[in-house]
Scaffold this active site. Structure first.
Site, PDB file in Angstrom:
ATOM      1  N   HIS A  16       5.565   0.217  11.550  1.00 54.09           N
ATOM      2  CA  HIS A  16       6.984   0.597  11.528  1.00 54.09           C
ATOM      3  C   HIS A  16       7.449   0.641  10.079  1.00 54.09           C
ATOM      4  O   HIS A  16       7.898  -0.363   9.521  1.00 54.09           O
ATOM      5  CB  HIS A  16       7.793  -0.405  12.359  1.00 54.09           C
ATOM      6  CG  HIS A  16       9.240  -0.055  12.509  1.00 54.09           C
ATOM      7  ND1 HIS A  16      10.006  -0.514  13.578  1.00 54.09           N
ATOM      8  CD2 HIS A  16      10.084   0.700  11.758  1.00 54.09           C
ATOM      9  CE1 HIS A  16      11.244  -0.058  13.460  1.00 54.09           C
ATOM     10  NE2 HIS A  16      11.316   0.665  12.334  1.00 54.09           N
ATOM     11  N   HIS A  18       9.426   3.599   7.546  1.00 54.06           N
ATOM     12  CA  HIS A  18       9.978   4.944   7.312  1.00 54.06           C
ATOM     13  C   HIS A  18       9.608   5.288   5.877  1.00 54.06           C
ATOM     14  O   HIS A  18      10.047   4.592   4.947  1.00 54.06           O
ATOM     15  CB  HIS A  18      11.493   4.939   7.481  1.00 54.06           C
ATOM     16  CG  HIS A  18      11.929   4.481   8.846  1.00 54.06           C
ATOM     17  ND1 HIS A  18      12.238   5.359   9.851  1.00 54.06           N
ATOM     18  CD2 HIS A  18      12.069   3.229   9.372  1.00 54.06           C
ATOM     19  CE1 HIS A  18      12.565   4.675  10.941  1.00 54.06           C
ATOM     20  NE2 HIS A  18      12.462   3.380  10.671  1.00 54.06           N
ATOM     21  N   GLU A 199      17.681  -2.498  18.782  1.00 52.61           N
ATOM     22  CA  GLU A 199      17.904  -3.016  17.417  1.00 52.61           C
ATOM     23  C   GLU A 199      19.367  -3.442  17.367  1.00 52.61           C
ATOM     24  O   GLU A 199      19.667  -4.630  17.318  1.00 52.61           O
ATOM     25  CB  GLU A 199      17.592  -1.928  16.383  1.00 52.61           C
ATOM     26  CG  GLU A 199      17.834  -2.349  14.933  1.00 52.61           C
ATOM     27  CD  GLU A 199      17.655  -1.189  13.930  1.00 52.61           C
ATOM     28  OE1 GLU A 199      17.639  -0.013  14.342  1.00 52.61           O
ATOM     29  OE2 GLU A 199      17.555  -1.489  12.716  1.00 52.61           O
ATOM     30  N   ASP A 277       9.889  -1.685   7.873  1.00 49.19           N
ATOM     31  CA  ASP A 277      10.992  -0.757   8.182  1.00 49.19           C
ATOM     32  C   ASP A 277      11.323   0.130   6.969  1.00 49.19           C
ATOM     33  O   ASP A 277      10.855   1.261   6.885  1.00 49.19           O
ATOM     34  CB  ASP A 277      12.218  -1.537   8.677  1.00 49.19           C
ATOM     35  CG  ASP A 277      13.129  -0.722   9.585  1.00 49.19           C
ATOM     36  OD1 ASP A 277      12.774   0.425   9.926  1.00 49.19           O
ATOM     37  OD2 ASP A 277      14.202  -1.227   9.966  1.00 49.19           O
ATOM     38  N   ASP A 278      12.162  -0.393   6.060  1.00 47.05           N
ATOM     39  CA  ASP A 278      12.577   0.359   4.863  1.00 47.05           C
ATOM     40  C   ASP A 278      12.466  -0.576   3.659  1.00 47.05           C
ATOM     41  O   ASP A 278      13.477  -1.084   3.157  1.00 47.05           O
ATOM     42  CB  ASP A 278      14.023   0.843   5.039  1.00 47.05           C
ATOM     43  CG  ASP A 278      14.171   1.734   6.256  1.00 47.05           C
ATOM     44  OD1 ASP A 278      13.772   2.909   6.170  1.00 47.05           O
ATOM     45  OD2 ASP A 278      14.649   1.245   7.295  1.00 47.05           O
TER      46      ASP A 278
HETATM   47  N1  ADE Z   1      15.943   4.897   9.937  1.00 43.38           N
HETATM   48  C1  ADE Z   1      15.427   4.199   8.926  1.00 43.38           C
HETATM   49  N2  ADE Z   1      15.479   2.879   9.210  1.00 43.38           N
HETATM   50  C2  ADE Z   1      16.041   2.752  10.435  1.00 43.38           C
HETATM   51  C3  ADE Z   1      16.364   1.660  11.275  1.00 43.38           C
HETATM   52  N3  ADE Z   1      16.120   0.388  10.930  1.00 43.38           N
HETATM   53  N4  ADE Z   1      16.952   1.912  12.454  1.00 43.38           N
HETATM   54  C4  ADE Z   1      17.212   3.173  12.820  1.00 43.38           C
HETATM   55  N5  ADE Z   1      16.925   4.235  12.066  1.00 43.38           N
HETATM   56  C5  ADE Z   1      16.341   4.032  10.885  1.00 43.38           C
HETATM   57 ZN    ZN Z   2      12.967   1.701  11.733  1.00 40.25          ZN
END
Ligand code: ADE
Ligand code: ZN
Length: 340
Positions: A16, A18, A199, A277-278
């Site tokens: 996971h 992005h 989430e 995630d990011d």
């Molecule tokens: N796009 C990038 N990170 C995200 C996240 N945590 N939740 C939903 N969309 C996303």
């Molecule tokens: Zn995500």
């Protein structure tokens, strides 16, 4: 072996991430300069200071603004390569990467340009470090189902390089049901499916993702604890959750890491994994996520081993490749001499 080195070096997969969320402020500045784009920040420090979020939407606003610097195939290559360097340093042996094509095609960047840069870097990463990878196309759920369908059409010529489709962006008010026709079409075209659910959104969205979108994994899913029947279903089916601890704290899904339910889910027997995630926005890559949960939830060696093993189990790798990674993990564990 000290714990930080253990967490850094244990063989693991990431499921996971992005890729646009791995755009570090330094690279943002480099690309802005290269592409003659002016940024609304004076410095790298000013960007980092701006990364204070009160919910998912407040993050997404900066996330979409930040990716405007990505213009050329080389930009997408450089972005992906920088992420793979982190994977190599943190012993991520396999990664399954999300990208958001609509966030680029809406700015006039062709799908093929985005895809070529990411794909070429992934191939080079396999050559350089042996890191295996899959690419997952995400639909932006705040956009229309028609836009998602058009994006699926654009993706079809690249089908052999895309393992799955996913669903991300603003969850509240955009339930999985909205995208049922696109996911149906995607599955008929041979894509696996995943979706962000639970989430910020309720447990009902997780049920919808499973029943209406046919997902093989749930991204996040931490709100599953609000529905006992769902919890039992996730334990029984072993549908994995790709949990992102630092993200959950930065986006105020939990008030503190001590309150995160990862350990609870692990102890209940769900197939949970740890992911970043990011990472450029949330303060760390996969190792920093392992470190944060280990410290806050007092995870034992056995818990960390289980999380790493789950990361391969929950991947889309074929059974032989999973078996080889389990072996590598077990061999590595034996060299540490750690037990508790
Ligand atoms: N796009 C990038 N990170 C995200 C996240 N945590 N939740 C939903 N969309 C996303
Ligand atoms: Zn995500």
């Amino acid at each position: 072996m000290v714990i930080d080195s253990f967490l850094q070096n244990i063989p693991k997969a990431e499921l996971h991430i992005h890729i646009e969320g791995s755009l570090e402020p330094e690279l943002m500045f480099t690309l802005a300069k290269r592409n003659n784009i002016s940024l609304p920040y004076a410095s790298v420090e000013a960007i980092r200071t701006a990364y204070q979020f009160e919910n998912l939407q407040s993050f997404l606003d900066l996330y979409y603004a930040g990716m405007n610097v990505l213009q050329t195939e080389q930009d997408f290559y450089d972005l992906t390569w920088a992420y793979l360097e982190r994977c190599a340093a943190q012993n991520v042996l396999h990664t399954e990467i999300f990208f958001d094509p609509q966030a680029h095609t809406s700015r006039g960047i062709p799908f093929a340009t985005v895809h070529a840069g990411i794909h070429r870097a992934l191939q080079a990463g396999q050559q350089r470090w042996g890191i295996t990878s899959y690419l997952i196309l995400c639909f932006l759920r705040h956009l229309s189902v028609e836009s998602a369908m058009a994006t699926l059409e654009q993706a079809l010529p690249f089908k052999s390089t895309l393992i799955a489709v996913g669903l991300d962006s603003s969850e509240l008010g955009h339930p999985p049901t909205k995208f049922q026709p696109v996911f149906e079409q995607a599955r008929q075209s041979g894509f696996l499916t995943v979706a962000h659910a639970g989430e910020e959104g309720p447990a009902a969205y997780i049920w919808e993702a499973i029943r209406l979108l046919g997902v093989a994994r749930i991204d996040h899913g931490v709100r599953c604890v609000e529905d006992q029947h769902l919890l039992e279903y996730l334990i029984q089916t072993q549908i994995p959750l790709t949990v992102c601890p630092l993200s959950n704290i930065k986006l105020c899904v939990f008030d503190s890491m001590q309150q995160h339910n990862l350990k609870q889910l692990l102890d209940l027997g769900l197939c949970v994994t740890v992911n970043s995630d990011d990472p450029a926005y949330f303060g760390g890559y996969i190792t920093e996520n392992y470190q944060a949960v280990q410290a806050a939830l007092d995870l034992r060696t056995q818990d960390i081993y289980q999380l790493a093993k789950n990361s391969f189990t929950a991947s889309f790798l074929p059974p032989e490749a999973k078996a080889a990674y389990y072996q590598e993990l077990d061999r590595w564990m034996n060299t540490t001499g750690l037990s508790d």
